[in-house]
Design a protein around this motif. Structure first.
Motif, PDB file in Angstrom:
ATOM      1  N   ALA A  83       0.869  -1.180   0.000  1.00  0.00           N
ATOM      2  CA  ALA A  83       0.000   0.000   0.000  1.00  0.00           C
ATOM      3  C   ALA A  83       0.906   1.230   0.000  1.00  0.00           C
ATOM      4  O   ALA A  83       1.898   1.272   0.720  1.00  0.00           O
ATOM      5  CB  ALA A  83      -0.906   0.007   1.222  1.00  0.00           C
ATOM      6  N   ASN A  84       0.568   2.203  -0.808  1.00  0.00           N
ATOM      7  CA  ASN A  84       1.384   3.413  -0.935  1.00  0.00           C
ATOM      8  C   ASN A  84       0.505   4.640  -0.699  1.00  0.00           C
ATOM      9  O   ASN A  84      -0.661   4.640  -1.058  1.00  0.00           O
ATOM     10  CB  ASN A  84       1.998   3.488  -2.332  1.00  0.00           C
ATOM     11  CG  ASN A  84       2.696   2.194  -2.690  1.00  0.00           C
ATOM     12  OD1 ASN A  84       3.487   1.677  -1.928  1.00  0.00           O
ATOM     13  ND2 ASN A  84       2.366   1.644  -3.849  1.00  0.00           N
ATOM     14  N   TYR A  85       1.090   5.681  -0.110  1.00  0.00           N
ATOM     15  CA  TYR A  85       0.301   6.890   0.115  1.00  0.00           C
ATOM     16  C   TYR A  85       1.178   8.125  -0.040  1.00  0.00           C
ATOM     17  O   TYR A  85       2.391   8.068   0.084  1.00  0.00           O
ATOM     18  CB  TYR A  85      -0.362   6.855   1.491  1.00  0.00           C
ATOM     19  CG  TYR A  85       0.590   6.950   2.639  1.00  0.00           C
ATOM     20  CD1 TYR A  85       0.855   8.167   3.261  1.00  0.00           C
ATOM     21  CD2 TYR A  85       1.241   5.822   3.109  1.00  0.00           C
ATOM     22  CE1 TYR A  85       1.729   8.253   4.322  1.00  0.00           C
ATOM     23  CE2 TYR A  85       2.129   5.897   4.172  1.00  0.00           C
ATOM     24  CZ  TYR A  85       2.363   7.116   4.768  1.00  0.00           C
ATOM     25  OH  TYR A  85       3.236   7.193   5.817  1.00  0.00           O
ATOM     26  N   MET A  86       0.500   9.241  -0.309  1.00  0.00           N
ATOM     27  CA  MET A  86       1.215  10.512  -0.429  1.00  0.00           C
ATOM     28  C   MET A  86       1.563  11.009   0.971  1.00  0.00           C
ATOM     29  O   MET A  86       0.762  10.882   1.899  1.00  0.00           O
ATOM     30  CB  MET A  86       0.373  11.525  -1.195  1.00  0.00           C
ATOM     31  CG  MET A  86       0.250  11.147  -2.670  1.00  0.00           C
ATOM     32  SD  MET A  86      -0.567  12.412  -3.650  1.00  0.00           S
ATOM     33  CE  MET A  86      -2.271  11.999  -3.354  1.00  0.00           C
ATOM     34  N   PRO A  87       2.747  11.565   1.150  1.00  0.00           N
ATOM     35  CA  PRO A  87       3.219  11.978   2.478  1.00  0.00           C
ATOM     36  C   PRO A  87       2.259  12.896   3.241  1.00  0.00           C
ATOM     37  O   PRO A  87       2.196  12.826   4.463  1.00  0.00           O
ATOM     38  CB  PRO A  87       4.538  12.678   2.191  1.00  0.00           C
ATOM     39  CG  PRO A  87       5.014  12.067   0.920  1.00  0.00           C
ATOM     40  CD  PRO A  87       3.775  11.777   0.119  1.00  0.00           C
ATOM     41  N   HIS A  88       1.489  13.717   2.552  1.00  0.00           N
ATOM     42  CA  HIS A  88       0.578  14.627   3.251  1.00  0.00           C
ATOM     43  C   HIS A  88      -0.678  13.926   3.780  1.00  0.00           C
ATOM     44  O   HIS A  88      -1.400  14.485   4.587  1.00  0.00           O
ATOM     45  CB  HIS A  88       0.183  15.810   2.349  1.00  0.00           C
ATOM     46  CG  HIS A  88      -0.663  15.409   1.190  1.00  0.00           C
ATOM     47  ND1 HIS A  88      -0.126  15.074  -0.026  1.00  0.00           N
ATOM     48  CD2 HIS A  88      -2.010  15.281   1.074  1.00  0.00           C
ATOM     49  CE1 HIS A  88      -1.105  14.761  -0.857  1.00  0.00           C
ATOM     50  NE2 HIS A  88      -2.248  14.874  -0.213  1.00  0.00           N
TER      51      HIS A  88
END
Length: 181
Positions: A83-88
């Motif tokens: 799973a990947n997500y944007m830092p914000h």
């Protein structure tokens, strides 16, 4: 593009699930997408998810992901889910951490979203045994009970901390439903 998504779904390369409240199938409150389903020596897939803003922070995605990850690990017998997500997107990072995902790294310019290349934090959950998937439910509930409000502002960094994944990757899939309380 739509034709390729249909082929991916038929060839079991993707699974798309819809999240509704248990009391009603209307409205649709969220989606879960498992893509890049890879068998053989890898036994891996990637999860992406989205939840309507009105339903965020109420435990719906936590409940849905726990149920579906247990299915992915026990019934489909995958070894790893990424799973990947944007830092914000800290809310998503906290969710993945509570579920047992760990940070694997930081990928600059990883996905093209909203007209620009976006950085992402890469995470994964590795199922070492079926038992660990069953324990995930117990551990997650325990972690939620002990989480304090001060942790909500934690800034996950690529250091073994879990994070969140982009919603644009959740388009190729098999249609299913996940109902939450």
């Amino acid at each position: 593009e739509i034709y390729q998504r249909l082929i991916d779904t038929q060839e079991e390369k993707a699974i798309k699930l819809f999240i509704f409240l248990r009391k009603s199938r209307n409205p649709l409150i969220g989606t879960l997408n498992f893509s890049n389903l890879t068998r053989g020596v890898f036994q891996n897939c990637t999860v992406g998810y989205s939840l309507g803003e009105l339903y965020q922070g109420q435990g719906y995605m936590n409940e849905a992901l726990k149920a579906v990850l247990l299915y992915i690990f026990t019934d489909l017998k995958f070894h790893r889910v990424g799973a990947n997500y944007m830092p914000h997107n800290q809310r998503s990072g906290r969710l993945l951490k509570r579920l047992g995902f760990t940070v694997n790294g930081y990928a600059p310019d990883y996905l093209y979203i909203a007209g620009q290349w976006q950085d992402h934090i890469l995470t994964s959950f590795v199922n070492t045994t079926v038992q660990s998937a069953r324990q995930m439910d117990y551990q997650t509930d325990r972690q939620i009970d002990h989480q304090s409000d001060s942790q909500k502002n934690d800034d996950p960094q690529p250091s073994g901390e879990p994070v969140d994944m982009p919603e644009e990757e959740r388009e190729n899939t098999r249609e299913n439903t996940v109902e939450t309380s």
